[in-house]
Each structure stands twice: as C-alpha cells, then as structure tokens.
Motif scaffolding. Sequence first.
Motif, PDB file in Angstrom:
ATOM      1  N   SER A  12     -10.492  48.260 -22.193  1.00 13.73           N
ATOM      2  CA  SER A  12      -9.582  48.167 -23.341  1.00 13.73           C
ATOM      3  C   SER A  12      -9.522  46.715 -23.810  1.00 13.73           C
ATOM      4  O   SER A  12      -9.263  45.805 -23.018  1.00 13.73           O
ATOM      5  CB  SER A  12      -8.186  48.686 -22.977  1.00 13.73           C
ATOM      6  N   GLU A  94       2.507  40.408 -22.737  1.00 12.19           N
ATOM      7  CA  GLU A  94       2.535  41.883 -22.684  1.00 12.19           C
ATOM      8  C   GLU A  94       1.159  42.451 -23.028  1.00 12.19           C
ATOM      9  O   GLU A  94       0.709  43.423 -22.414  1.00 12.19           O
ATOM     10  CB  GLU A  94       3.581  42.426 -23.662  1.00 12.19           C
ATOM     11  N   GLN A  96      -1.630  41.063 -22.484  1.00  7.30           N
ATOM     12  CA  GLN A  96      -2.495  40.841 -21.323  1.00  7.30           C
ATOM     13  C   GLN A  96      -2.283  41.927 -20.270  1.00  7.30           C
ATOM     14  O   GLN A  96      -3.191  42.262 -19.532  1.00  7.30           O
ATOM     15  CB  GLN A  96      -2.169  39.493 -20.685  1.00  7.30           C
ATOM     16  N   ARG A  97      -1.030  42.439 -20.238  1.00 10.89           N
ATOM     17  CA  ARG A  97      -0.755  43.483 -19.243  1.00 10.89           C
ATOM     18  C   ARG A  97      -1.264  44.848 -19.712  1.00 10.89           C
ATOM     19  O   ARG A  97      -1.601  45.693 -18.910  1.00 10.89           O
ATOM     20  CB  ARG A  97       0.764  43.549 -18.957  1.00 10.89           C
ATOM     21  N   THR A  98      -1.313  45.064 -21.059  1.00 16.97           N
ATOM     22  CA  THR A  98      -1.736  46.384 -21.538  1.00 16.97           C
ATOM     23  C   THR A  98      -3.265  46.497 -21.622  1.00 16.97           C
ATOM     24  O   THR A  98      -3.807  47.576 -21.436  1.00 16.97           O
ATOM     25  CB  THR A  98      -1.147  46.705 -22.938  1.00 16.97           C
ATOM     26  N   HIS A  99      -3.954  45.400 -21.907  1.00 13.97           N
ATOM     27  CA  HIS A  99      -5.400  45.473 -22.147  1.00 13.97           C
ATOM     28  C   HIS A  99      -6.197  44.671 -21.107  1.00 13.97           C
ATOM     29  O   HIS A  99      -5.717  43.646 -20.617  1.00 13.97           O
ATOM     30  CB  HIS A  99      -5.729  44.955 -23.558  1.00 13.97           C
ATOM     31  N   HIS A 100      -7.414  45.146 -20.829  1.00 17.42           N
ATOM     32  CA  HIS A 100      -8.267  44.419 -19.892  1.00 17.42           C
ATOM     33  C   HIS A 100      -8.621  43.040 -20.437  1.00 17.42           C
ATOM     34  O   HIS A 100      -8.759  42.086 -19.677  1.00 17.42           O
ATOM     35  CB  HIS A 100      -9.578  45.194 -19.660  1.00 17.42           C
ATOM     36  N   GLU A 402      -9.010  46.185 -12.673  1.00 19.76           N
ATOM     37  CA  GLU A 402      -7.546  46.342 -12.702  1.00 19.76           C
ATOM     38  C   GLU A 402      -7.164  47.487 -13.644  1.00 19.76           C
ATOM     39  O   GLU A 402      -7.736  47.589 -14.733  1.00 19.76           O
ATOM     40  CB  GLU A 402      -6.933  45.039 -13.218  1.00 19.76           C
ATOM     41  N   ASP A 403      -6.234  48.329 -13.245  1.00 19.17           N
ATOM     42  CA  ASP A 403      -5.769  49.420 -14.118  1.00 19.17           C
ATOM     43  C   ASP A 403      -4.919  48.871 -15.253  1.00 19.17           C
ATOM     44  O   ASP A 403      -3.990  48.109 -15.010  1.00 19.17           O
ATOM     45  CB  ASP A 403      -4.902  50.405 -13.321  1.00 19.17           C
ATOM     46  N   LYS A 404      -5.239  49.281 -16.475  1.00 19.59           N
ATOM     47  CA  LYS A 404      -4.435  48.825 -17.624  1.00 19.59           C
ATOM     48  C   LYS A 404      -4.162  50.034 -18.506  1.00 19.59           C
ATOM     49  O   LYS A 404      -5.042  50.877 -18.697  1.00 19.59           O
ATOM     50  CB  LYS A 404      -5.216  47.780 -18.441  1.00 19.59           C
ATOM     51  N   GLY A 406      -3.893  50.156 -21.718  1.00 20.61           N
ATOM     52  CA  GLY A 406      -4.620  50.098 -22.983  1.00 20.61           C
ATOM     53  C   GLY A 406      -3.741  50.445 -24.177  1.00 20.61           C
ATOM     54  O   GLY A 406      -2.554  50.064 -24.241  1.00 20.61           O
ATOM     55  N   GLY A 409      -0.216  51.812 -23.801  1.00 22.83           N
ATOM     56  CA  GLY A 409       0.739  50.777 -23.388  1.00 22.83           C
ATOM     57  C   GLY A 409       1.188  49.951 -24.587  1.00 22.83           C
ATOM     58  O   GLY A 409       2.366  49.620 -24.743  1.00 22.83           O
TER      59      GLY A 409
END
Length: 460
Positions: A12, A94, A96-100, A402-404, A406, A409
């Motif tokens: 993502s 945020e 950065q946390r939702t997408h790879h 790492e699971d995101k 995408g 999110g």
Amino acid sequence: MSKSGGSSVPLSVAIVGSGPSGFYSTEALIKSGINVEIDLIDRLPAPYGLVRSGVAPDHPKLKQAIEVYKKIAQSNEFNFVGNVTVGRDIEAEELQRTHHAVIYTCGAETDRKLGIPGEELAGSHTATEFVGWYNGHPDYRNLNFDLSHETAVVIGQGNVAADVARILAKSVDELKHTDIAQHALDALASSQVRKIYVVGRRGPAQAKFTSKELKEFLEIGNCRPYIDPVELELNSTSLQELDAKEGRGNKRNIEIFRKFAESEDTGKQRTCISTFLKSPIRLQGVDRLQKVVFEENDLSGEPFKQSAKGTGRTMELECGLLFRSIGYNGVPIPGVPFNDRWGTIPNRAGRITSEQEGAVLPGLYTAGWIKRGPSGIIGTNRACAVESVNALLEDVDQLVAEDKPGRNGLYAILERNGVQHINFAQWEKIDAAEIAAGSPKGKPREKFTYYNEMLAAAKG
Ligand code: NAP
C-alpha cells in the motif's frame, strides 16, 4: 504469489500531491508490475497540481500532459483521494501507520523572498499569487490586483516571470478562449498597465527563459517587446558562455533579444521592457507601492558561474504593481523532515532522511520539486519519480513485512475526522461540469474557483 515481497498482501502506497511527480510516481509503481494499491492524495478536490493551476492558460499544449495522467488514473491500482490535507485532515504519522510507504510529491507551493524593505507593501505580490489567481486556484480566488497603474515590474527572468509578463501584456481577445478564470479575464479587461518591466539581476546571456517562451513576446498583438540595445553589450565571459555547447539556449535568447532591440515603435498599446544587471534593494511608498529602487550590478566569475555584484550605483522606477518571480519554495508538512534553507525534503536519491543525522527514514520517499527544488520542465519529473520509485522497489521486502491497513485505514481516519474526500469518479463530475460551463464561452473549461462549488459539483 504477488511480486510485493513474496506476499499476497498488496504493497500500500500513499502519494501526497497529485501533480506531475505524483502521477509519474504512480505510473512507475504500476509499470513495475508489483502487487500495489496506490492512494494519490491531494489537498484540492481536483488533481494535476501545477498542470492545472500553474501552467499558463495560453499554453494549452503543456496541459496535454493531463491526457497521460487520465490514462494512469484508469488503472485498477489507482485511487484518488482529493480534498484531503496531510497535516490537517490526517497526520503524516498516521499515514505512515496506514500505508507501507508514503511518497511526498507535494511540489513547491510558495515563493522565495527577496528579503528587502517594503516587500510586503500593498501592490507588491508574489508570482504564485498572480498565477494562482488567473488560473482559478481557490486559495487565490479572493485576491485583488490593482491593474489601474501604468507601470508594472516583474522581478526575475525565468519562465514564470515570462508567464506573468505575457498575461499582463496580452489583450482580452488573446485570452478569452483559454481556460483563464473569468474573474481574472474581467479584471484584465480594464487593465491600465501599459509598461511592463521584466528585470534580471544578471545579464541577458544569463536569463533563464527558454527561447520558445521568450519568442512568444514577438507574437503578442498589442505589445511591443523592447530592450535598450546598449543592454545587449556582453562582457567577454558571457560571450564565452554563448560559444559553449551548454550556452546554446542562451545564444538563441540573445538572438531573440536582438529582435526586441530592433522592434519599431508602431504605437502598440503596451511595451514589455527587458532590463538587466539590476537588483531591487528597496520598495517604497506611503501605504502602498510607489517605486522600486534598484542597485546596478556587474558580473564576476567564471563562465556559467558569473554572479551579480552590486556597484553601489542605484536607479529608481516608479511603479504601482510589482511581482516577485524569483523561484518557488517548498512548504513544510508537519511531521515530515524539511530543509528550510533549500525549501525541500531532505533525501538521498528519493529516500527521505532525517534533518540532523541524514539517516534514511524507512517507508518515506519523495519526488519532484519538493525533492530536488523547483527546476526543469513537466517531463523532468518523470525521471525524478522513477529514481524515487526504484529506491522504494529495492525496499519492498522490508516494507511489506509489516501489516498495514492501507486504504481502509486511511478512510477510517478521514471518516473519524469528518473529511469529505473526493474520488476520481467525483472529480470527473467536476471536470465535466467545468467543461460544460466553458463551452458557451468558447473556452475549454470554466474552472470552479471555490471549494464549495467543487464539492457540490462532485455530488453531481
Ligand atoms: P527560475 O527559472 O529559477 O528563474 C528565477 C529567476 O529569478 C532567475 O532569473 C533568477 O536569477 C531570479 N532570482 C532569483 N533570486 C533572485 C533575487 N534574490 N533577486 C533577483 N532575482 C532573483 O524559476 P521560475 O521562473 O520560477 O521557474 C521554475 C521552473 O519552472 C523552471 O524550471 C522553469 O523553466 C519552469 N517553468 C516552465 C514553464 C514552461 O515550460 N513554459 C513555465 C513556467 C515555469 P539568477 O539566474 O541570477 O538566479
């Protein structure tokens, strides 16, 4: 098995800024063949960045790049998320946390400052403001430019200065069938500007105009381009520059400047005067701009490295309107490293680095003007984006480990924050409505110039 790190999970990628470098980054990701899901975010409800809001309305050929971007937008991997400002509607952290991976392609949105007294006087504007205003950018919709003055001065001799001077020089008849915003056309219709000075701090051999843009001044119906022939006497180092291979463009410029110098006064309504070796040192006026004081310069240095040095001699020009067109600057996004001095995001070949240590920050990339500074033509951003995407592709295995969440999110955060975001189908409704509004006037489109109008049109 997908090609994104041997996982069936798509990579993502959020791309921030949907101008040329945003679209070329999207294209490079799609062409790589990896399993990827791209969210191209823009703060406006409309895509295309400077191609929509920066390219001059009388340069429709340059806007043809949009046809390429439209094709990219048809790919399954692509999703447009308009009307979303990173740092306001969603934090950079945020994202950065939702997408790879996040690629910042947000361009250079503001102007460099001259840093001289009087710069903020009424009547002194940035080129960005004028360009945004005549191009119907909603942030500049309510600006006023007092065109009742006889003399306007443009500081800088790059292509943006050429755009500003040309729009001031052209008649309404020459502009009325372009996509220039109607409010600008109406204001320009009663313009009293008769003399436009385009002022460079260095000499004619160093002017940054491209020849094609410079030549256009010879074709304007009611404006005489002019240069005092004395100003075309070059120092020996400049002559060396013109003889060198790298100086070809400048040589062509000099040939065009000679035509300006030879142009006869046939009583045209306006005159556009190029003048050189002058740096503004002060803007003066009571309440508003009345005159600009320049220091005359000499050139010194090796070929292609000549810089302007003040001579102590000054000259003054009375003017009521001035545009500073001395280059663009990037605007920092909260939570994203930024180099104030260069106006860019610090990076190593597209990988964003921290401000102090210069260490690479995993998952963060940048491309376009915010990566390398405001230079080059639209196409230059393609190679720039490819370099950044290649860096990202080298990192894919680590990124997808790492699971995101995408896109889901991202949407969840926007919903939580009550943000009305625009997808590409909704943009196409805005686009269709603009084209329909322009048609009866013989214009390619009449742009919406207020956010609420665009959002209403998006609903159809
Ligand atoms: P630019 O080409 O870098 O020109 C900036 C101008 O400002 C130069 O003449 C520069 O002089 C001058 N300048 C800088 N600092 C100054 C100072 N303190 N005092 C006085 N003058 C100063 O920038 P631009 O015109 O904003 O264009 C940005 C990029 O977009 C360029 O690559 C341009 O070609 C591109 N563009 C292309 C088109 C087109 O293809 N039609 C249209 C618009 C823009 P020095 O040379 O002495 O530094």
